[in-house]
Scaffold this active site. Sequence first.
Site, PDB file in Angstrom:
ATOM      1  N   HIS A 191       0.893  -1.125   0.146  1.00 39.68           N
ATOM      2  CA  HIS A 191       0.015   0.035   0.050  1.00 39.68           C
ATOM      3  C   HIS A 191       0.894   1.371   0.194  1.00 39.68           C
ATOM      4  CE1 HIS A 191       0.528  -1.174   4.308  1.00 39.68           C
ATOM      5  NE2 HIS A 191       0.778   0.379   4.263  1.00 39.68           N
TER       6      HIS A 191
HETATM    7  C1  T46 Z   1       2.815   0.836   6.935  1.00 41.21           C
HETATM    8  C2  T46 Z   1       3.790  -0.511   6.998  1.00 41.21           C
HETATM    9  C3  T46 Z   1       5.365  -0.301   7.101  1.00 41.21           C
HETATM   10  C4  T46 Z   1      -4.298  -0.347  13.688  1.00 41.21           C
HETATM   11  O1  T46 Z   1      -5.263  -0.504  14.010  1.00 41.21           O
HETATM   12  N1  T46 Z   1      -3.570   0.553  13.999  1.00 41.21           N
HETATM   13  C5  T46 Z   1      -2.242   1.024  13.327  1.00 41.21           C
HETATM   14  O2  T46 Z   1      -1.698   1.839  13.790  1.00 41.21           O
HETATM   15  C6  T46 Z   1      -1.833   0.156  12.432  1.00 41.21           C
HETATM   16  C7  T46 Z   1      -0.420   0.344  11.820  1.00 41.21           C
HETATM   17  C8  T46 Z   1      -2.477  -0.850  12.045  1.00 41.21           C
HETATM   18  N2  T46 Z   1      -3.826  -1.195  12.582  1.00 41.21           N
HETATM   19  C9  T46 Z   1      -4.351  -2.125  11.896  1.00 41.21           C
HETATM   20  C10 T46 Z   1      -4.967  -2.265  10.540  1.00 41.21           C
HETATM   21  C11 T46 Z   1      -4.966  -3.669  10.236  1.00 41.21           C
HETATM   22  O3  T46 Z   1      -6.303  -4.418  10.614  1.00 41.21           O
HETATM   23  O4  T46 Z   1      -3.595  -3.537  12.198  1.00 41.21           O
HETATM   24  C12 T46 Z   1      -4.061  -4.421  10.899  1.00 41.21           C
HETATM   25  C13 T46 Z   1      -2.832  -4.616  10.150  1.00 41.21           C
HETATM   26  O5  T46 Z   1      -2.478  -3.367   9.428  1.00 41.21           O
HETATM   27  P1  T46 Z   1      -1.727  -3.647   7.974  1.00 41.21           P
HETATM   28  O6  T46 Z   1      -2.163  -4.680   7.363  1.00 41.21           O
HETATM   29  O7  T46 Z   1      -1.861  -2.237   7.413  1.00 41.21           O
HETATM   30  O8  T46 Z   1       0.045  -3.877   8.283  1.00 41.21           O
HETATM   31  P2  T46 Z   1       1.021  -3.681   7.232  1.00 41.21           P
HETATM   32  O9  T46 Z   1       2.019  -4.567   8.109  1.00 41.21           O
HETATM   33  O10 T46 Z   1       0.768  -4.202   6.057  1.00 41.21           O
HETATM   34  O11 T46 Z   1       1.394  -2.156   7.299  1.00 41.21           O
HETATM   35  C14 T46 Z   1       1.647  -1.585   8.392  1.00 41.21           C
HETATM   36  C15 T46 Z   1       1.098  -0.099   8.339  1.00 41.21           C
HETATM   37  O12 T46 Z   1      -0.220  -0.577   8.341  1.00 41.21           O
HETATM   38  C16 T46 Z   1       1.437   0.753   7.265  1.00 41.21           C
HETATM   39  O13 T46 Z   1       1.042   1.909   7.331  1.00 41.21           O
HETATM   40  O14 T46 Z   1       3.309   1.703   6.221  1.00 41.21           O
HETATM   41  O15 T46 Z   1       3.276  -1.204   7.917  1.00 41.21           O
END
Ligand code: T46
Length: 137
Positions: free
Chosen positions: A50
Amino acid sequence: MIEEKIYEFKNHGDYRGELVALEYPKDLPFPVKRIYYIYNVPENITRGFHSHNELQQILICLGGSVKIKLKTPEDEKIVLLDNPNKGLFVDKMIWREMFEFSENATLLVLASMEYDENDYIRNYDDYEKSYWEKKNK
Ligand code: T46
């Protein structure tokens, strides 16, 4: 061109071990509004896929190692993070993927904004469209 901006943090370590302290504006380019960390990532998993409209972040690998792919429609870079003294700045409107987490990897992220799902662009075609729109404005 994607600028690979690595912050080399000052280490206050001595014979007792290492200590890194991060303060805005001395050491960081934005005031930190949120901190999160990623760990226990199974083998062969890639996360991310993303971009963000506004969010800026610094990624620090506290233990182990991880590779970060930074991508735009014009350029692509892969950065290895394997040192807790180093922080990778990831700007808004950069597509990111995190992969090859080592078994013990802990990725700490310092974020410029509170969590806001509306700031995410999770579809690559939408990202590409928005990238060119912003660039050609
Ligand atoms: C990024 C990369 C480096 C939350 O509720 N609060 C938060 O602050 C974050 C970061 C995530 N979440 C929830 C949203 C999803 O349900 O945690 C779950 C996993 O998040 P995501 O699939 O977006 O995780 P990554 O590892 O793909 O991405 C993350 C960050 O979301 C993103 O901003 O830049 O790490």
